[in-house]
Design a protein around this motif. Structure first.
Motif, PDB file in Angstrom:
ATOM      1  N   HIS A 311       0.809  -1.220   0.000  1.00 60.75           N
ATOM      2  CA  HIS A 311       0.000   0.000   0.000  1.00 60.75           C
ATOM      3  C   HIS A 311       0.845   1.275   0.000  1.00 60.75           C
ATOM      4  O   HIS A 311       0.302   2.367   0.172  1.00 60.75           O
ATOM      5  N   LEU A 312       2.157   1.148  -0.221  1.00 60.70           N
ATOM      6  CA  LEU A 312       3.020   2.315  -0.124  1.00 60.70           C
ATOM      7  C   LEU A 312       2.686   3.384  -1.167  1.00 60.70           C
ATOM      8  O   LEU A 312       2.973   4.564  -0.961  1.00 60.70           O
ATOM      9  N   ASP A 313       2.088   2.993  -2.280  1.00 59.98           N
ATOM     10  CA  ASP A 313       1.731   3.953  -3.326  1.00 59.98           C
ATOM     11  C   ASP A 313       0.365   4.593  -3.091  1.00 59.98           C
ATOM     12  O   ASP A 313      -0.109   5.358  -3.927  1.00 59.98           O
ATOM     13  N   LEU A 319       6.365   5.097   5.794  1.00 61.14           N
ATOM     14  CA  LEU A 319       6.994   4.367   6.886  1.00 61.14           C
ATOM     15  C   LEU A 319       8.344   4.992   7.213  1.00 61.14           C
ATOM     16  O   LEU A 319       9.086   5.390   6.320  1.00 61.14           O
ATOM     17  N   TYR A 320       8.660   5.024   8.500  1.00 61.07           N
ATOM     18  CA  TYR A 320       9.972   5.471   8.933  1.00 61.07           C
ATOM     19  C   TYR A 320      10.984   4.349   8.767  1.00 61.07           C
ATOM     20  O   TYR A 320      10.643   3.161   8.836  1.00 61.07           O
ATOM     21  N   VAL A 331      10.578   2.619   3.856  1.00 62.25           N
ATOM     22  CA  VAL A 331      10.574   3.951   3.259  1.00 62.25           C
ATOM     23  C   VAL A 331      10.528   4.993   4.358  1.00 62.25           C
ATOM     24  O   VAL A 331       9.684   4.924   5.242  1.00 62.25           O
ATOM     25  N   ARG A 332      11.413   5.961   4.322  1.00 63.24           N
ATOM     26  CA  ARG A 332      11.509   6.952   5.378  1.00 63.24           C
ATOM     27  C   ARG A 332      10.496   8.067   5.165  1.00 63.24           C
ATOM     28  O   ARG A 332      10.372   8.595   4.073  1.00 63.24           O
ATOM     29  N   ALA A 333       9.795   8.435   6.229  1.00 65.87           N
ATOM     30  CA  ALA A 333       8.868   9.543   6.145  1.00 65.87           C
ATOM     31  C   ALA A 333       9.634  10.855   6.150  1.00 65.87           C
ATOM     32  O   ALA A 333      10.702  10.965   6.724  1.00 65.87           O
ATOM     33  N   ASP A 334       9.056  11.857   5.499  1.00 63.85           N
ATOM     34  CA  ASP A 334       9.654  13.192   5.526  1.00 63.85           C
ATOM     35  C   ASP A 334       9.592  13.734   6.922  1.00 63.85           C
ATOM     36  O   ASP A 334       8.606  13.586   7.613  1.00 63.85           O
TER      37      ASP A 334
END
Length: 335
Positions: A311-313, A319-320, A331-334
């Protein structure tokens, strides 16, 4: 009534100071004042008389204190009994992890029925739902008496501003770590019959056409910052009550966008809509360094990652990267 509110009142009475009671409970003075005000509304009596440089307990408050102290003692016994039963069950059923979770986090963050393989068995995660304050205090207190071979205990919490949270700062002082996991954002929710339900994005003007309904904790503060100090018409700790009011088109409320991945939304006749100048919501874990580095927790988070990666897209969350805890990258969050 939230049981910890009674403890807060006892602390105010003991220290004769809202500010000091707030500090020892890791909340703001404004938050402590709001707690006292909510208790006064619920009891129908003034509990504290406020003066410029001091406060005074009312006679009504003094009469209630012995009863409140008794409730606190009995609640402590209840908590100890539950913990004892939990530990017995964990031994008998081989629970791998005790997870203390917020209601909204349980609904929105956790996949249904988490089970993990352990040899030829499936290992169950034991859940208890609590609010942020109680999760932190429970983790801190239990860490003092847990043995090395006890089942790891983790808290799943949500924040609107974790960097400035007195809970996070207070936990760190007691060797309890906070590790962010994901970041999402709030959506507005209205009845599917609302005149706003067809809109792609709501403006502040759109939203203020309705009474705003919030929780009585962090969400309340976030809404007041965006819409004004008196913007909230109803503040309640029950998400079910909030949803019922929205379904009846009696008001507008808010949910984290990540709840759109949850079956929870299919049970309600509502529309979730982005709104201008929204704010982020961060979810993460707290626990001792031993619990956060334990294999059951690492396995738990790997399972969460497997659930979220497809569901990353979706643009509902990021995700941090917490490699040292998770054992794999995300995936790192801003920031």
């Amino acid at each position: 009534m939230r049981i910890e509110y009674l403890k807060y009142l006892l602390d105010v009475a003991e220290h004769q100071s809202i500010a000091k009671a707030a500090r020892i409970n890791f909340i703001s003075s404004q938050g402590m004042s709001r707690v006292i005000h909510e208790l006064e509304k619920e009891f129908g009596h003034t509990l504290v008389e406020r003066y410029p440089n001091k406060l005074k307990l009312t006679e009504t408050c003094k009469q209630l204190l012995p009863c409140i102290e008794n409730i606190q003692r009995e609640y402590g016994k209840l908590s100890e009994a539950i913990t004892s039963i939990d530990l017995q069950n964990e031994t008998q059923q081989t629970f791998s992890l005790r997870l203390l979770s917020q209601r909204i986090a349980t609904i929105g963050i956790l996949p249904q029925s988490l089970f993990f393989p352990s040899g030829d068995k499936k290992v169950k995660i034991f859940y208890r739902e609590m609010n942020n304050d109680t999760i932190f205090s429970t983790i801190i207190e239990n860490a003092k008496r847990r043995e090395p071979d006890d089942i790891p205990e983790i808290g799943l919490v949500t924040f609107y501003d974790p960097k400035n949270s007195p809970l996070v700062a207070g936990a760190a002082e007691r060797a309890i770590q906070y590790v962010p996991y994901l970041k999402t954002y709030d959506l507005a929710i209205v009845s599917s019959q609302s005149k706003l339900a067809h809109k792609k994005e709501l403006t502040k003007k759109d939203m203020l056409q309705y009474p705003l309904i919030s929780s009585n904790s962090q969400l309340y503060n976030a809404i007041c910052q965006r819409f004004g100090e008196n913007a909230v018409s109803i503040a309640t700790g029950s998400i079910d009550f909030r949803m019922a009011l929205v379904e009846q088109d009696e008001g507008l409320s808010f949910i984290p966008a990540i709840l759109l991945l949850s079956p929870f939304m299919s049970f309600h006749n509502i529309a979730a809509i982005p709104f201008e100048d929204t704010y982020s919501v961060e979810c993460g874990f707290i626990g001792t360094s031993e619990a956060l580095s334990s294999e059951p927790f690492r396995q738990f988070v790997r399972t969460l990652n497997e659930y979220y990666e497809p569901h990353l897209d979706s643009d509902l969350f990021t995700l941090y990267e917490t490699c040292e805890i998770l054992g794999n990258s995300a995936v790192r969050a801003d920031s």
